[in-house]
Each structure stands twice: as structure tokens, then as C-alpha cells.
Design a protein around this motif. Sequence first.
Motif, PDB file in Angstrom:
ATOM      1  N   LYS A  69       0.831  -1.207   0.000  1.00 47.19           N
ATOM      2  CA  LYS A  69       0.000   0.000   0.000  1.00 47.19           C
ATOM      3  C   LYS A  69       0.871   1.266   0.000  1.00 47.19           C
ATOM      4  CE  LYS A  69      -2.480   0.372   3.600  1.00 47.19           C
ATOM      5  NZ  LYS A  69      -3.403   0.501   4.723  1.00 47.19           N
ATOM      6  N   ASP A  70       2.060   1.202   0.588  1.00 49.69           N
ATOM      7  CA  ASP A  70       2.952   2.359   0.676  1.00 49.69           C
ATOM      8  C   ASP A  70       3.755   2.606  -0.606  1.00 49.69           C
ATOM      9  OD1 ASP A  70       2.068   2.761   3.227  1.00 49.69           O
ATOM     10  OD2 ASP A  70       3.780   1.765   4.186  1.00 49.69           O
ATOM     11  N   ILE A  71       3.777   1.649  -1.524  1.00 42.21           N
ATOM     12  CA  ILE A  71       4.518   1.813  -2.775  1.00 42.21           C
ATOM     13  C   ILE A  71       3.682   2.653  -3.737  1.00 42.21           C
ATOM     14  CG2 ILE A  71       5.482   0.626  -4.785  1.00 42.21           C
ATOM     15  CD1 ILE A  71       6.012  -1.778  -2.949  1.00 42.21           C
ATOM     16  N   PRO A  72       4.259   3.728  -4.293  1.00 40.87           N
ATOM     17  CA  PRO A  72       3.506   4.544  -5.257  1.00 40.87           C
ATOM     18  C   PRO A  72       3.150   3.724  -6.494  1.00 40.87           C
ATOM     19  CG  PRO A  72       5.558   5.641  -4.613  1.00 40.87           C
ATOM     20  CD  PRO A  72       5.570   4.271  -4.025  1.00 40.87           C
ATOM     21  N   LYS A  73       1.957   3.943  -6.995  1.00 42.25           N
ATOM     22  CA  LYS A  73       1.473   3.164  -8.136  1.00 42.25           C
ATOM     23  C   LYS A  73       2.171   3.527  -9.438  1.00 42.25           C
ATOM     24  CE  LYS A  73      -3.037   2.162  -6.287  1.00 42.25           C
ATOM     25  NZ  LYS A  73      -4.459   2.221  -6.445  1.00 42.25           N
ATOM     26  N   ASP A  74       2.669   4.752  -9.574  1.00 40.52           N
ATOM     27  CA  ASP A  74       3.287   5.170 -10.829  1.00 40.52           C
ATOM     28  C   ASP A  74       4.741   4.737 -10.969  1.00 40.52           C
ATOM     29  OD1 ASP A  74       4.123   6.817  -8.816  1.00 40.52           O
ATOM     30  OD2 ASP A  74       4.103   8.646 -10.020  1.00 40.52           O
ATOM     31  N   SER A  75       5.341   4.175  -9.902  1.00 39.24           N
ATOM     32  CA  SER A  75       6.732   3.718 -10.031  1.00 39.24           C
ATOM     33  C   SER A  75       6.745   2.310 -10.599  1.00 39.24           C
ATOM     34  CB  SER A  75       7.437   3.745  -8.665  1.00 39.24           C
ATOM     35  OG  SER A  75       6.887   2.782  -7.816  1.00 39.24           O
ATOM     36  N   ASP A  76       7.554   2.116 -11.622  1.00 41.60           N
ATOM     37  CA  ASP A  76       7.682   0.815 -12.278  1.00 41.60           C
ATOM     38  C   ASP A  76       9.071   0.270 -11.991  1.00 41.60           C
ATOM     39  OD1 ASP A  76       7.436  -1.417 -13.845  1.00 41.60           O
ATOM     40  OD2 ASP A  76       7.494  -0.336 -15.761  1.00 41.60           O
ATOM     41  N   PRO A  77       9.197  -0.790 -11.193  1.00 39.68           N
ATOM     42  CA  PRO A  77      10.512  -1.286 -10.846  1.00 39.68           C
ATOM     43  C   PRO A  77      11.317  -1.819 -12.033  1.00 39.68           C
ATOM     44  CG  PRO A  77       8.818  -2.796 -10.052  1.00 39.68           C
ATOM     45  CD  PRO A  77       8.133  -1.593 -10.604  1.00 39.68           C
ATOM     46  N   GLY A  78      10.661  -2.144 -13.112  1.00 40.24           N
ATOM     47  CA  GLY A  78      11.371  -2.689 -14.262  1.00 40.24           C
ATOM     48  C   GLY A  78      11.596  -1.677 -15.376  1.00 40.24           C
TER      49      GLY A  78
END
Length: 128
Positions: free
Chosen positions: A114-123
Motif C-alpha cells: 500500500k505504501d509503494i507509489p502506483k506510478d513507479s515501475d521497478p522494471g
Amino acid sequence: MKPYTRAERISIKIQQAITELLTKKISDPRIEMATVSRVKLTPDLRLASIYVTVFGDEDRIAATLAGFKNSKGFIKKHIAPQLGLKYMPELRFFHDDSFDKAARMDALIDSVVKDIPKDSDPGSGESE
């Protein structure tokens, strides 16, 4: 070679027999809502550790384990013919808290996700 040891096969039989007893013949209100989650049998088939899942507080768990302890003779008498063993194993009942631990782990994982921003893409490879 057999895929399971004799102790594992007998453990499965014990679990099935106790589960059937719980649904059909045992009327103790302390153990009505208990579920047998696992049975571990010693290699010499003398001691069966039976793990039960109980939902509720510590008092409910203690009452359920006391109910199983009081019903031990009844349980042994009814499952012994189904096992076909020379000696009936001693039954010991324990609370299985693995489901509680799994629920806590799920809650922790959900809180991190839930704390991870949705717009960040780890890949996405932003370090290039």
C-alpha cells in the motif's frame, strides 16, 4: 519405494478419522469449531502430535485443547479399529498457530504494498 513413510500414511488416516469424528459423533461444544490441520507421528508410531486450528482468543484455544484432552479416550476408542495397528499411539493435542502467523504476514505485506507509489515501475530501468 513407497512415496510416503508408514508414519505419514498413518498420520493421514488419523487426521481423517478424527475429522470424521468431529463432524459426526463428538458433541462437546468446546471442540465443535476446531479443525485438525496436521498430524505428526513418530517413526515408531507411539506418539501422535495432533495440531488443531481454533479461531478465537486464548481462552477459547485453552478450552478447546481441554476438550480434546477430555475426549482423548473416546477418540482413541473410535479411531483404533480404522488404523489397524498393534498399538494405538498416544494422542497429544496442540494449537496450530500457522494460520495466525500467515494472516499477520499477509497484513504486513499488504501494508508495504500500500505504501509503494502506483506510478513507479521497478522494471523501467530509470538508472540508465
